[in-house]
Motif scaffolding. Structure first.
Motif, PDB file in Angstrom:
ATOM      1  N   ASN A  43       0.846   3.597  -3.409  1.00 45.70           N
ATOM      2  CA  ASN A  43      -0.073   4.721  -3.216  1.00 45.70           C
ATOM      3  C   ASN A  43       0.710   6.023  -3.346  1.00 45.70           C
ATOM      4  O   ASN A  43       1.104   6.634  -2.355  1.00 45.70           O
ATOM      5  CB  ASN A  43      -0.726   4.599  -1.833  1.00 45.70           C
ATOM      6  N   TRP A  98      -8.618   0.646   0.943  1.00 46.75           N
ATOM      7  CA  TRP A  98      -8.005  -0.659   1.187  1.00 46.75           C
ATOM      8  C   TRP A  98      -8.592  -1.300   2.447  1.00 46.75           C
ATOM      9  O   TRP A  98      -8.877  -2.499   2.458  1.00 46.75           O
ATOM     10  CB  TRP A  98      -6.486  -0.500   1.340  1.00 46.75           C
ATOM     11  N   VAL A 126      -5.925   4.658   1.299  1.00 45.12           N
ATOM     12  CA  VAL A 126      -5.733   3.866   2.517  1.00 45.12           C
ATOM     13  C   VAL A 126      -7.085   3.398   3.054  1.00 45.12           C
ATOM     14  O   VAL A 126      -7.273   2.218   3.391  1.00 45.12           O
ATOM     15  CB  VAL A 126      -4.983   4.675   3.591  1.00 45.12           C
ATOM     16  N   LEU A 141       0.828  -1.208   0.000  1.00 40.00           N
ATOM     17  CA  LEU A 141       0.000   0.000   0.000  1.00 40.00           C
ATOM     18  C   LEU A 141       0.862   1.258   0.000  1.00 40.00           C
ATOM     19  O   LEU A 141       0.655   2.168  -0.815  1.00 40.00           O
ATOM     20  CB  LEU A 141      -0.920  -0.007   1.231  1.00 40.00           C
TER      21      LEU A 141
END
Length: 357
Positions: free
Chosen positions: A263, A278, A275, A259
């Motif tokens: 990202n 996810w 975030v 992530l």
């Protein structure tokens, strides 16, 4: 670090560490609010009551005034925690990742886990603690360690949309910017631009002592998240030896690494949105839930809910002092800030030979 880490990742670390969603939100909100609480001074109520607040961040470019002693009370205890290692004041003031000073600040917060400000104090402390990874090598006072020359970064996002010539021009401009900012902003990492706060960034520079500094943020940010999880576990267990507690499970750490590495939007609020997506989609193992929204200022913010005031300039209208204010997140946050600042600047740092306030 930015809101994607201070709010989003800290929420994940708190939940993985065993906190309830409500408590995790309070801790994550307090962690991020350290960057948004820019109003200081006395809040005056209609009946004559008063409440002292202390800003934990400066408004844009206010920090350029290095003659203002308030800088040391803002940058040092909340964003550039000194490691207290070295001979001179400037050397001792340099921030180092996971320093013994930082661990002591964390232990003091855990020690107060039964107080009414405990969750807010933990959030403030975690902001300071994780920033020791992002802000390592810089200081919250005027220091040669803050000088940045020949700043360069491997930025895949920019390479994707800049042609080769445009990229070269952009790097040239950026190099000029860092040289100018090194002179104009000698406190903190202003001259290093946005790179210290980007989770994926690989970058390097020459510091004011002519040392070559090479940084890869990703493993540092993952370690900061893992240690935050350990802090939460220790807090819940009432133990100060947080470093010995279990960190994030390997599959959670792997997912978080992906992530943070992928990202890469330059807008940190958009990164926070990713975030949250996810977490909501269950892409963090064993954690599938909506992440509560964060409101920094205006209607819905902690300040507004506590006072009804919607702007920073609250010198005019005076709210009513109520029991609800006393129980509010806004009051608890500011009292936690005062506790954190006192313990850090008046007890922990002087014990290590560093008096800055």
């Amino acid at each position: 670090m930015n809101i994607d880490f201070h709010y989003g990742v800290i929420y994940i670390a708190a939940r993985v560490g065993g906190m309830t969603p409500s408590d995790a939100q309070t801790v994550a909100h307090a962690c991020q609010y350290v960057d948004d609480a820019t109003t200081s001074g006395i809040l005056r109520f209609k009946g004559g009551e008063t409440f002292e607040r202390f800003a934990t961040a400066h408004k844009l470019f206010d920090y350029a005034n290095t003659e203002n002693d308030q800088n040391r009370l803002v940058w040092t205890p909340f964003h550039f925690l000194p490691a207290g290692v070295g001979e001179s004041l400037e050397e001792k003031a340099v921030c180092r990742p996971d320093s013994e000073v930082a661990r002591e600040v964390v232990r003091r917060a855990i020690r107060q886990r039964d107080s009414e400000t405990a969750l807010h104090r933990l959030g403030v402390t975690l902001h300071t603690y994780v920033d020791t990874w992002a802000h390592q090598g810089f200081a919250g006072i005027e220091s040669p360690w803050n000088r940045v020359h020949l700043l360069e970064a491997q930025d895949c996002t920019r390479k994707g949309w800049l042609a080769s010539l445009e990229l070269a021009v952009a790097h040239l401009i950026e190099r000029v910017e860092t040289d100018v900012l090194t002179i104009a902003l000698p406190v903190g990492h202003g001259a290093a631009l946005h790179y210290p706060d980007q989770p994926w960034a690989r970058w390097h520079y020459i510091d004011g002592l002519n040392h070559f500094i090479s940084r890869h943020n990703l493993p540092d940010f993952v370690q900061a998240a893992d240690m935050s999880c350990r802090v939460v576990r220790a807090y819940l267990a009432g133990r100060e030896d947080f470093e010995t507690q279990p960190g994030m499970p390997d599959d959670v750490k792997d997912a978080l690494t992906r992530l943070l590495d992928t990202n890469r939007d330059l807008d940190d609020n958009l990164r926070l949105r990713t975030v949250c997506e996810w977490v909501n989609a269950g892409r963090i193992p064993r954690l599938k839930e909506p992440v509560p929204g964060y409101i920094a200022k205006g209607p819905g913010s902690w300040k507004y809910l506590a006072t009804g005031l919607s702007c920073d300039d609250d010198t005019g209208d005076r709210p009513n002092w109520t029991d609800a204010f006393e129980k509010s997140d806004y009051r608890l946050f500011h009292d936690a800030v005062k506790q954190h600042r006192f313990v850090t600047t008046q007890e922990i740092l002087p014990a290590r030979g560093l008096r800055i306030a």
